[in-house]
Design an enzyme around this catalytic site. Sequence first.
Site, mmCIF file in Angstrom:
data_model
loop_
_atom_site.group_PDB
_atom_site.id
_atom_site.type_symbol
_atom_site.label_atom_id
_atom_site.label_comp_id
_atom_site.label_asym_id
_atom_site.label_seq_id
_atom_site.Cartn_x
_atom_site.Cartn_y
_atom_site.Cartn_z
ATOM 1 N N SER A 64 -2.549 9.071 12.217
ATOM 2 C CA SER A 64 -1.349 8.623 11.934
ATOM 3 C C SER A 64 -0.522 9.747 12.090
ATOM 4 C CB SER A 64 -1.044 7.859 10.928
ATOM 5 O OG SER A 64 -2.004 6.516 10.937
ATOM 6 N N ASP A 115 -0.260 0.697 13.625
ATOM 7 C CA ASP A 115 0.410 -0.392 13.315
ATOM 8 C C ASP A 115 0.515 -1.146 14.571
ATOM 9 O OD1 ASP A 115 0.203 -0.108 10.650
ATOM 10 O OD2 ASP A 115 2.438 0.430 10.261
ATOM 11 N N GLY A 118 0.650 -1.129 -0.002
ATOM 12 C CA GLY A 118 0.176 0.198 0.096
ATOM 13 C C GLY A 118 0.805 1.199 -0.014
#
Length: 423
Positions: free
Chosen positions: A185, A303, A83
């Site tokens: 993020s 993550d 990605g």
Amino acid sequence: MCPRSRDHHRKLIMNYRITAPKRIEGEINLPASKSISNRVLLLNALCPTPGTLSNLAKCDDTDAVLAALADPHATEVNIGAAGTAMRFLTAYFATREGRTVVVDGTERMRQRPIKVLVDALRSLGADIQYAGEEGFPPLKITGKKLKGGDLTISGSVSSQYITAILMIAPVIGGIHLTIEGEIMSRPYIEMTLALMARYGVEAQWNGNIIDVPAGEYAALDFTVEADWSAASYWWAMQAILPQSRITLKGLEPQSLQGDSRITEVMAQMGVTGNWCGQYLDLRSDGGTNCCCSTFADLSGTPDIAQTLVVMLCLMGRPFRITGLRTLRIKETDRLEALRVELRKLGYIVKVEGDDAISWHFETTAPDAEIHIATYHDHRMAMAFAPAAIRLPGMIIDDAQVVSKSYPEFWQHLAEAGFKIEEV
């Protein structure tokens, strides 16, 4: 005509039966950060004269970026399941004047939205066409001379869209970027800006506005640090099996990586890291006996969500973790995958909309033989591996999926005392 979807990076499918030792002992030479590797590869490619990059990550995602940049005349690029490569390369190829390239990936990649980034690049003058379904890869990109200026983009979908635009910003004349809504993020955007600064372009970030000046990147020789995301699985094992003695190599104490926040989160579990040069010794005070609830907002570090969710269940610690909006559009729908697979272990977790997951001691009987599905998602395999400490003999399906970010993971587990059997 777009290239037929094929994934050059898929390995022979293997399932592994995992049995943990009573005590984990090992000196783990962690892989290099793929987040940093992929960024410096693009920044280096945008320099008039490239520098030398050392200790690049040896994994599928970084291999995809390297392969895409290796042939300046390729008309078809397949990035597999990467990605990051899809987002970064879309912006990069949009700036390559006179070159046309079709960027494609796996079937899952063709389901991952990219419209926000494509719309933003088109507003800067990019020529990008959908070669398949509107809003999704594959993309047909014809490089043009882009024009910087004012741009507005949503911050609530993926920080990689923002990073992709920031990295090309200096070479297209600079950008005044307004980020709308909640910024997901955020540490990854901070990492991007810090790396851009090392390459000679200082951006200013005030509130929801980032100003990137026009200019050229200055090449430098760069050595990539070890990966804090990879380290998180070892922190989890230390927490679940506190008598272990695990040493991690290659990490930086003052890291650019947001996932270094794992040290703060794990301190609540009684696990600490003691530095000796580039060696980090993990130690635990046996905090597994604590049943107090854990609350965490992981909007900046999604993550490590799978690692923490599985670990907390195994430790018997109730939790509510928020800030997980981006997990639905990762390699798989990670929220649903966690719910389904944890039930196989006997834990009934609750997924709350698109943002949160929680557990409050609800359990059921575990499966007689546990097969953890990984959904082509490297982090599912690695986050669930520590469950073998509580459920010896459990099986991780399609175990080689770890090659996306940490190819040596199973080898390192075996060296640390785990029994790994192919089934």
